[in-house]
Design an enzyme around this catalytic site. Structure first.
Site, short mmCIF file in Angstrom:
data_model
loop_
_atom_site.label_atom_id
_atom_site.label_comp_id
_atom_site.label_asym_id
_atom_site.label_seq_id
_atom_site.Cartn_x
_atom_site.Cartn_y
_atom_site.Cartn_z
N GLU A 1 0.81 -1.22 0.00
CA GLU A 1 0.00 0.00 0.00
C GLU A 1 0.85 1.27 0.00
O GLU A 1 0.42 2.32 -0.49
CB GLU A 1 -0.96 0.02 1.19
CG GLU A 1 -2.09 -1.02 1.10
CD GLU A 1 -1.69 -2.38 1.64
OE1 GLU A 1 -0.50 -2.59 1.95
OE2 GLU A 1 -2.58 -3.25 1.78
N PHE B 1 -10.97 -6.94 14.70
CA PHE B 1 -9.93 -7.42 13.80
C PHE B 1 -9.65 -6.35 12.73
O PHE B 1 -10.56 -5.85 12.08
CB PHE B 1 -10.38 -8.72 13.13
CG PHE B 1 -9.37 -9.24 12.14
CD1 PHE B 1 -8.10 -9.66 12.55
CD2 PHE B 1 -9.66 -9.30 10.78
CE1 PHE B 1 -7.17 -10.12 11.64
CE2 PHE B 1 -8.72 -9.76 9.86
CZ PHE B 1 -7.47 -10.17 10.31
N MET C 1 24.36 8.05 1.19
CA MET C 1 24.31 9.35 1.85
C MET C 1 24.61 9.24 3.34
O MET C 1 25.29 10.10 3.91
CB MET C 1 22.94 10.01 1.61
CG MET C 1 22.86 11.43 2.12
SD MET C 1 24.13 12.48 1.40
CE MET C 1 23.24 13.20 0.02
C1 LIG Z 1 12.48 5.48 4.51
C2 LIG Z 1 13.80 6.08 4.83
N1 LIG Z 1 14.63 5.46 5.70
C3 LIG Z 1 15.83 5.99 5.99
C4 LIG Z 1 16.23 7.17 5.43
C5 LIG Z 1 17.58 7.79 5.76
N2 LIG Z 1 18.44 7.84 4.59
C6 LIG Z 1 18.59 8.95 3.84
S1 LIG Z 1 19.60 8.73 2.54
C7 LIG Z 1 19.89 7.14 2.97
C8 LIG Z 1 20.82 6.28 2.16
C9 LIG Z 1 20.26 5.96 0.82
O1 LIG Z 1 21.04 4.93 0.26
P1 LIG Z 1 20.79 4.46 -1.22
O2 LIG Z 1 19.35 4.21 -1.46
O3 LIG Z 1 21.70 3.33 -1.52
O4 LIG Z 1 21.17 5.75 -2.07
P2 LIG Z 1 22.58 6.52 -2.20
O5 LIG Z 1 22.65 7.53 -1.09
O6 LIG Z 1 23.67 5.50 -2.09
O7 LIG Z 1 22.52 7.18 -3.53
C10 LIG Z 1 19.20 6.80 4.13
C11 LIG Z 1 19.26 5.48 4.79
C12 LIG Z 1 15.32 7.80 4.55
N3 LIG Z 1 15.58 8.97 3.98
N4 LIG Z 1 14.13 7.22 4.25
#
Ligand SMILES: Cc1ncc(C[n+]2csc(CCOP(=O)(O)OP(=O)(O)O)c2C)c(N)n1
Length: 556
Positions: free
Chosen positions: A52, A114, A469
């Site tokens: 969803e 439920f 990131m």
């Molecule tokens: C749902 C969610 N969980 C955690 C985060 C925290 N967060 C921000 S950027 C990131 C890393 C993203 O990694 P990836 O998808 O591999 O992308 P990259 O930064 O390597 O391009 C995280 C965990 C978030 N923004 N959203």
């Protein structure tokens, strides 16, 4: 004698009458009467998602790309709670979404029945409005009002919770009331005085800047904003959600501000004496340390939402109104000038910038391949992380509203399902969903939805083997302790194969054009994995809470 209908049929008829054509959803016990009625309404196309959350993001993507309301549907309890992240995402980014949830029957409410959950209570802070429909006789009016509220003024999500027995309740049918006019937001008047005040500030400024946000896209104010920039010579900054509201490559376009904004853009903000901000909310990712933000600037803030004026940044002139209408009046009130000296000062800073990425499979090379394969004629939907920033900074958006991303909530997992909604809103458009290896794995199950429903989305995975990131923050601010950020991926080519779609892995820049070209040309969904440098960073970066004047820059 008037016809008698069940609540479920009234709901379907009301959606059809409101012009809704596409629904994203997932059935379950408390919403079954609606799903039972649905096949009798062929004008309502239902897309069966795999989770969803994806329904809410797809509805959001549809709304952002079409300017119309996106609709999602879920059952009570876990179905409804799975929508929550998507609704919060739409709320933060002012996207008009209507969520329809089944609820347990009225006599069971409050008994921990439920799959009973108080979705009204849960979504209260992340919706513009929500309704628990207690009588099927109210449904036509509630649906019409919900759709109007979602779009009226500053758009946002609305939830309609309908107990199962109300869906089954038979009542005389009524034609839906015309509620649109009641929710239209009139331009506060008179505004001519404040527009004149703003015009005088611009006329007297030595270093004026135009900051453009998402509100310009929502108001379709592209031509007006461009006219204002060209008439006054003000350099233009586009926020993350304002990207594609002003053509990149236009001589007045500077780039993106804030945490990952280019140095010359943030420096221009810090030096500006007047900032004209249209349709943005001065998010902390834009301002950095508020106390040190734009210390010399008097701010003219134009926004449809009165509560945004002066909320984060002190405002010299606040104008509440539709971005297109107010900007049109502002253009009429300003005199032509060119700000050449100021622009030269900023451009001088731009040239000093170092190239931030190494060669090979650089984000630049990947995005150039996508640009070349699509001739720049595509809509890009990004997920959240490093790739999101690279795309924001490097892709040359020329057409309005062709960059779609989760800015306010920063929701990983957004891109893949949102891109399905974008495709349905723009069937003739090439849609690329660009994700990191982390965010892609959150909602990659939606490939099955694309295959089952025939949705053509091109999937790009920037695979750096990390939650990039977060890893970058660990590198800069946590002594390189890469705690829980290395992330394993499945074999994406085999994954694509398992879903019956073409899949490509690109390890070498020499293979880029071929893989991206084939994926783009394929008539259906296709996946390309880009294996990128593991520890590539996004530069420059303002440390969280830092001033825009103190960026961390690349040392390579
Ligand atoms: C749902 C969610 N969980 C955690 C985060 C925290 N967060 C921000 S950027 C990131 C890393 C993203 O990694 P990836 O998808 O591999 O992308 P990259 O930064 O390597 O391009 C995280 C965990 C978030 N923004 N959203």
């Amino acid at each position: 004698m008037s016809e008698t209908l069940t609540g479920a049929h009234i709901l379907c008829r009301s959606l059809v009458a409101s012009g809704v054509e596409t629904l994203f959803g997932y059935p379950g016990g408390a919403i079954m009467p609606f799903y039972h009625a649905l096949p009798e309404y062929p004008r309502l196309r239902h897309i069966l998602v795999r989770h969803e959350q994806a329904a809410a993001h797809a509805a959001d993507g549809y709304a952002r790309a079409s300017g119309r309301v996106g609709v999602c549907v879920a059952t009570s309890g876990p179905g409804a709670t799975n929508l929550v992240t998507g609704l919060a995402t739409a709320h933060m980014d002012s996207s008009p979404v209507v969520a329809i949830t089944g609820q347990v029957s009225r006599p069971m409410i409050g008994r921990d029945a439920f799959q009973e959950t108080d979705i009204i209570g849960i979504t209260l802070p992340i919706t513009k409005q929500n309704y628990l429909v207690q009588d099927a006789a109210d449904l036509a009016a509630v649906v019409a009002e919900a759709l109007a509220v979602a779009q009226a003024g500053r758009p946002g999500p609305v939830l309609i919770d309908i107990p199962k027995d109300v869906q089954n309740q038979k009542v005389p049918s009524t034609s839906p009331p015309d509620v649109g006019a009641r929710h239209a937001v009139p331009l506060p008047s008179p505004i001519d005085d404040v527009v004149r005040d703003a015009a005088s500030l611009i006329a007297a400024a030595q270093r004026p800047l135009l900051m453009v946000g998402h509100g310009v896209i929502l108001a379709n104010a592209y031509a007006e904003v461009r006219a204002l920039a060209e008439r006054t010579g003000m350099p233009v900054i586009t926020t993350l959600l304002g990207i594609s509201a002003f053509p990149e490559g236009h001589p007045l376009h500077l780039g993106m501000p804030g945490m990952h904004g280019e140095v010359h853009v943030n420096r221009a903000i810090q030096r500006a004496d007047v900032i004209v901000a249209i349709g943005l909310r001065f998010d902390d990712r834009v301002t950095g340390n508020l106390a040190a933000f734009a210390p010399r600037a008097q701010v003219v803030h134009i926004d449809l939402d009165r509560s945004e004026i002066g909320r984060n940044v002190p405002t010299a002139v606040g104008i509440v109104g539709d971005a297109a209408e107010v900007t049109r009046r502002l253009v009429a009130a300003t005199r032509p000038r060119d700000c050449a000296g100021w622009r030269a000062e900023i451009e001088g800073g731009r040239r000093q910038q170092a190239a931030t990425y190494r060669g090979g499979m650089s984000p630049e090379a990947i995005l150039a391949a996508i640009r070349d394969a699509t001739r720049g004629e595509c809509t890009i939907v990004t997920d959240v992380g490093q790739h999101q920033m690279w795309v924001a900074k490097l892709f040359p958006y020329r057409r309005p509203n062709t960059h779609i991303t989760s800015g306010g909530l920063g929701t990983m997992g957004f891109a893949v399902p949102a891109a399905m909604g974008v495709h349905l809103a723009r069937p003739g458009e090439t849609v690329w969903a660009i994700s990191g290896d982390g965010g892609f794995q959150m909602n990659m199950a939606e490939i099955a939805t694309m295959v089952q429903e025939g949705l053509t989305v091109k999937l790009a995975v920037f695979n750096n083997g990390y939650l990039g990131m977060v890893r970058q923050w660990q590198q800069f601010f946590h002594g390189k302790r890469y705690s829980s950020t290395p992330i394993w991926s499945p074999d994406y080519v085999k994954l694509a194969e398992a879903y019956g779609i073409p899949g490509y892995r690109v390890r070498d820049a020499g293979e880029l054009a071929d893989a991206v070209g084939r994926a783009t040309a394929d008539p259906g969904p296709a996946l390309v994995e880009f294996v990128i440098e593991q520890e590539a960073n996004v530069y420059p970066m303002i440390p969280p809470g830092g001033s825009l004047s103190e960026p961390i820059e690349a040392t390579v």
